[in-house]
Design an enzyme around this catalytic site. Structure first.
Site, PDB file in Angstrom:
ATOM      1  CE  LYS A  94      56.944   5.005  33.803  1.00  0.00           C
ATOM      2  NZ  LYS A  94      57.701   5.328  35.028  1.00  0.00           N
ATOM      3  CD  GLN A 153      60.366   7.957  35.789  1.00  0.00           C
ATOM      4  OE1 GLN A 153      59.203   7.844  35.383  1.00  0.00           O
ATOM      5  NE2 GLN A 153      61.127   6.899  36.050  1.00  0.00           N
ATOM      6  CG  ASP A 168      54.985   4.813  40.292  1.00  0.00           C
ATOM      7  OD1 ASP A 168      54.842   3.862  39.505  1.00  0.00           O
ATOM      8  OD2 ASP A 168      56.086   5.331  40.530  1.00  0.00           O
TER       9      ASP A 168
END
Ligand code: NAP
Length: 289
Positions: A58, A102, A125
């Site tokens: 990412k 994450q 996200d």
């Protein structure tokens, strides 16, 4: 449709590249017009090799797109309070446009509470309770990345959603539920199947749009698919004795029946990061197009 028919491939690699280029152009414009560079802050807790790899991918893609990135680490035995404080600090930091926690997080941490510490304005996200709420009540918020990638792939290939019968196999909070809600918001008639669904094939055979989000290699076979359907396979599974990832759909038999199909790899998978980058640009106040 005859037995020999081969479905049109939904190319997630090419589509995600197009989105990344559009996002990079949006970043340049934002810098020129407002002097702002989007910044994605990734929170990495513990030392899971998979999480390390995802975060590295990412941040590399951020660099290529002109987005700043930073990684904020905590050890695998950090406390709940330390994790929450880290996220709250990033919320308060005006230099940070978007936050990515994450996951999965180490087992002793309460993951939903930590994800919910990310403010809706920075939740690029799209998986906090607040962001999922905006998806349900139709307010602006960031869509969760893989589900939004599935919808985007269909849009870019001109696959109609409104009025269609959609079946989603899988009901996870990161994939099955949000993609079902996105399809509903686009006026599809949606059925969600799961591990307790009886006679799965009875449902999948009715689907004009079939989303597989299960995590079971080749669960969906060609005889379970309606001729001409759009089949979107989010699954990637490791199978002993086979190279690479295997989807939830048995590609060989499915592509003879489906109208459109995503390959694995190169279908749904690459879309996730592209949507994350686009969400980060938007969080910084930028636009594409
Ligand atoms: P998950 O949390 O394990 O959820 C799987 C879902 O499938 C559950 O709702 C489960 O039902 C259902 N299920 C399991 N076995 C079934 C069966 N035999 N028949 C019907 N439904 C069944 O998985 P996930 O996180 O949603 O991920 C699903 C797949 O997508 C995985 O292969 C994952 O690697 C992949 N994935 C891809 C991306 C990407 O491409 N970027 C991102 C995330 C995930 P119950 O609810 O009843 O248990």
């Amino acid at each position: 449709m005859s037995e020999e028919t081969t479905a049109i491939l939904l190319d997630g690699t090419a589509t995600s590249k197009a989105i990344r280029l559009e996002t990079a152009a949006g970043v340049k414009r934002l810098q020129t017009e407002k002097g702002v560079t989007p910044h994605l802050a990734a929170v990495l807790i513990g030392n899971s090799p998979a999480s390390e790899t995802y975060v590295a991918m990412k941040t590399r893609m951020c660099e290529r797109t002109g987005i700043l990135s930073s990684v904020h680490r905590l050890g695998g035995n950090c406390s709940q309070a330390e994790a929450e404080d880290l996220v709250r600090g990033l919320n308060a930091n005006p230099e940070v446009s978007g936050i990515l926690v994450q996951h999965p997080l180490p087992k002793h941490l309460h993951e939903p509470t930590i994800l919910d510490c990310v403010s809706v304005e920075k939740d690029v996200d799209g998986i906090s309770t607040g962001s999922l709420g905006t998806l349900i009540n139709g307010e602006p918020g960031f869509p969760s990345c893989t589900p939004a990638g599935i919808i985007e792939l269909m849009d870019r290939y001109g696959i109609a959603i409104e009025g269609k019968r959609a079946v989603v196999v899988g009901r996870s909070i990161i994939l099955g539920k949000p993609v079902a809600m996105m399809l509903l918001n686009r006026n599809a008639t949606v059925t969600i199947c799961h591990s307790r669904t009886l006679n799965l094939a009875e449902y999948t055979r009715e689907a004009d749009i079939l989303v597989a989000a299960v995590g079971r290699a080749e669960l969906i076979t060609g005889d379970m698919i309606k001729p001409g359907a759009a089949v979107l396979d989010a699954g990637y599974n490791r199978v002993e004795g086979r190279q690479g990832d295997v989807g939830d759909v048995e590609f060989e038999s499915a592509q003879r029946v489906a109208g459109y199909i995503t390959p694995v790899p190169g279908g749904v998978g690459p879309m996730t990061i592209a949507i994350l980058l686009r969400n980060t640009l938007r969080a910084a106040g930028g636009k594409i197009g």
